[in-house]
Design a protein around this motif. Structure first.
Motif, PDB file in Angstrom:
ATOM      1  N   ASN A   1      10.771  39.243  22.506  1.00  0.00           N
ATOM      2  CA  ASN A   1      10.556  38.140  21.568  1.00  0.00           C
ATOM      3  C   ASN A   1      11.503  38.272  20.371  1.00  0.00           C
ATOM      4  O   ASN A   1      11.089  38.414  19.228  1.00  0.00           O
ATOM      5  CB  ASN A   1       9.100  38.108  21.110  1.00  0.00           C
ATOM      6  CG  ASN A   1       8.713  36.772  20.523  1.00  0.00           C
ATOM      7  OD1 ASN A   1       9.442  35.790  20.621  1.00  0.00           O
ATOM      8  ND2 ASN A   1       7.547  36.720  19.904  1.00  0.00           N
TER       9      ASN A   1
ATOM     10  N   ARG B   1       9.651  40.305  30.254  1.00  0.00           N
ATOM     11  CA  ARG B   1       9.729  38.847  30.134  1.00  0.00           C
ATOM     12  C   ARG B   1      10.631  38.516  28.966  1.00  0.00           C
ATOM     13  O   ARG B   1      10.429  38.980  27.854  1.00  0.00           O
ATOM     14  CB  ARG B   1       8.329  38.261  29.885  1.00  0.00           C
ATOM     15  CG  ARG B   1       8.157  36.770  30.186  1.00  0.00           C
ATOM     16  CD  ARG B   1       8.776  35.806  29.214  1.00  0.00           C
ATOM     17  NE  ARG B   1       8.263  35.860  27.848  1.00  0.00           N
ATOM     18  CZ  ARG B   1       8.572  34.979  26.902  1.00  0.00           C
ATOM     19  NH1 ARG B   1       9.410  33.974  27.158  1.00  0.00           N
ATOM     20  NH2 ARG B   1       8.083  35.109  25.681  1.00  0.00           N
TER      21      ARG B   1
ATOM     22  N   THR C   1      -0.801  36.560  23.036  1.00  0.00           N
ATOM     23  CA  THR C   1      -0.964  36.968  24.432  1.00  0.00           C
ATOM     24  C   THR C   1      -2.356  37.528  24.668  1.00  0.00           C
ATOM     25  O   THR C   1      -3.004  37.219  25.675  1.00  0.00           O
ATOM     26  CB  THR C   1       0.115  38.002  24.814  1.00  0.00           C
ATOM     27  OG1 THR C   1       1.403  37.387  24.719  1.00  0.00           O
ATOM     28  CG2 THR C   1      -0.084  38.511  26.231  1.00  0.00           C
TER      29      THR C   1
ATOM     30  N   GLY D   1       5.131  44.033  22.506  1.00  0.00           N
ATOM     31  CA  GLY D   1       6.212  43.090  22.285  1.00  0.00           C
ATOM     32  C   GLY D   1       6.477  42.788  20.838  1.00  0.00           C
ATOM     33  O   GLY D   1       5.811  43.275  19.925  1.00  0.00           O
TER      34      GLY D   1
ATOM     35  N   ASP E   1       7.707  42.205  26.139  1.00  0.00           N
ATOM     36  CA  ASP E   1       8.294  40.925  25.748  1.00  0.00           C
ATOM     37  C   ASP E   1       8.995  41.136  24.408  1.00  0.00           C
ATOM     38  O   ASP E   1       8.340  41.152  23.368  1.00  0.00           O
ATOM     39  CB  ASP E   1       7.215  39.850  25.627  1.00  0.00           C
ATOM     40  CG  ASP E   1       7.766  38.503  25.172  1.00  0.00           C
ATOM     41  OD1 ASP E   1       8.986  38.409  24.929  1.00  0.00           O
ATOM     42  OD2 ASP E   1       6.974  37.557  25.065  1.00  0.00           O
TER      43      ASP E   1
ATOM     44  N   ASP F   1       4.308  33.477  24.892  1.00  0.00           N
ATOM     45  CA  ASP F   1       3.188  34.414  24.854  1.00  0.00           C
ATOM     46  C   ASP F   1       2.130  34.014  25.875  1.00  0.00           C
ATOM     47  O   ASP F   1       1.543  34.866  26.556  1.00  0.00           O
ATOM     48  CB  ASP F   1       2.563  34.431  23.459  1.00  0.00           C
ATOM     49  CG  ASP F   1       3.592  34.600  22.361  1.00  0.00           C
ATOM     50  OD1 ASP F   1       4.562  35.360  22.562  1.00  0.00           O
ATOM     51  OD2 ASP F   1       3.441  33.950  21.303  1.00  0.00           O
TER      52      ASP F   1
ATOM     53  N   THR G   1       3.228  34.867  29.460  1.00  0.00           N
ATOM     54  CA  THR G   1       3.012  36.278  29.774  1.00  0.00           C
ATOM     55  C   THR G   1       1.550  36.546  30.096  1.00  0.00           C
ATOM     56  O   THR G   1       1.227  37.299  31.023  1.00  0.00           O
ATOM     57  CB  THR G   1       3.475  37.158  28.603  1.00  0.00           C
ATOM     58  OG1 THR G   1       4.874  36.937  28.386  1.00  0.00           O
ATOM     59  CG2 THR G   1       3.230  38.625  28.882  1.00  0.00           C
TER      60      THR G   1
END
Length: 321
Positions: free
Chosen positions: A165, A191, A41, A134, A163, A256, A259
């Motif tokens: 993940n 997200r 990201t 994240g 995030d 990623d 985002t």
């Protein structure tokens, strides 16, 4: 660089992908690329033109030097990254016929999870409009509790984006479920992928899950659906976005990259830096539309290789494979 600074905290991971070329009998040929969700990201943000700083415990090993070079070349500020004595994390990807990856991780005792309070207390957040966090750094001991405290501190003056993940191979799903409400208390943006949703809230309609996370504190929730686009939910006001047609090489780092596109758009329009009080659904949809384009371009090339800003107009019109 444009807009306010975004700070990203999380891990760098050496992504090992099986080479298409034939290896000798009894051997595997692996291509190792610098990856890791938060690092991907940060790289995508830097390539899009956002002023971005990465906070990661970069190992002083071969992979760690590879991570630092990739981040720096992508216009990411790494000056606040501790130089860690522990080894880097290695992830091995097995791709299916559609380019989707199944990961196995070699992460015990790795540098990424060893954050200390002293390391993060030394980080100046005065210039940060948004903190994005994240993946496994949020949940793996011993550093996860320190990172959570850092999110709470950041939330007093910056927009917080998360995030999860989810990686059930490494962390029991129940651990994510137990912590997600607390994360949402500090977060403004959440997200999740459809795969994350199924682990976090099995059998729950995405709209209901979004409402639960809104109630916990996250104002903007985006559920990404791969080639089928995304669901955008702003305090319960919702819109659905279609996917962007692209010929898929693989889907590594697509979420990623999404985002990064989302945050880049919000930052460039001056919407980061607080609790998103001025954000409208139209703003959120426009940000998610850029996110889908950045993700699609990332899927069009092998590995975690998000596009630069000048490549955004180069999307092929071939069907999704």
């Amino acid at each position: 660089m444009q807009g306010p600074q975004i700070t990203v905290i999380g891990e760098c991971v050496a992504d090992a992908l099986l080479e298409s070329s034939t290896a000798p009998t009894g051997e595997l040929a692996l291509r190792v690329l610098p990856g890791g969700g938060p690092a991907n990201t940060a790289v995508a943000l830097g390539r899009l033109g956002t002023a971005v700083r990465f906070l990661g415990r970069l190992s002083d090993d071969t992979f760690g030097r590879l991570f630092r070079a990739r981040l720096t070349e992508s216009q990411v500020d790494v000056r606040d990254c501790p130089l860690a004595a522990e080894p880097s994390t290695l992830a091995v990807a097995e791709l299916d016929g559609r380019g989707s990856a199944t990961w196995s991780f070699h992460a015990e005792g790795a540098a990424d999870w060893q954050w200390t309070a002293a390391e993060l207390d030394a980080v100046d957040l005065a210039g940060t409009a948004c903190l994005h966090a994240g993946s496994l750094t949020l949940i793996r001991a011993p550093g996860a509790a320190v990172v959570e405290d850092f999110l709470v501190r950041a939330a007093t003056g910056a927009t917080v984006s998360l995030d999860p993940n989810v990686r059930p191979q490494l962390v029991p799903p129940a651990d994510y479920r137990a912590r997600l409400t607390r994360w949402c208390e500090a977060a403004d943006i959440l997200r999740v992928s459809e795969e994350d949703l199924e682990v976090l809230r099995p059998g729950t309609p995405p709209e209901r899950a979004c409402d639960e996370w809104h109630a916990a504190g996250a104002r903007l929730v985006v559920v990404t659906r791969g080639e089928r686009g995304a669901l955008v939910s702003l305090d319960g006001e919702r819109a659905e976005l279609p996917g962007v047609p692209v010929r898929v090489a693989d889907t590594v780092a697509a979420g990623d990259a999404f985002t990064a596109g989302l945050l880049h758009h919000l930052g460039a329009r001056g919407l980061l830096g607080g609790r998103l009080t001025d954000l409208t659904l139209a703003d959120a949809v426009a940000a998610a539309e850029l996110g889908t384009r950045v993700a699609a371009l990332t899927c069009s090339v092998p590995g975690p290789n998000p596009p630069w800003a000048h490549q955004l107009g180069g999307l092929a019109t071939t069907p999704v494979l």
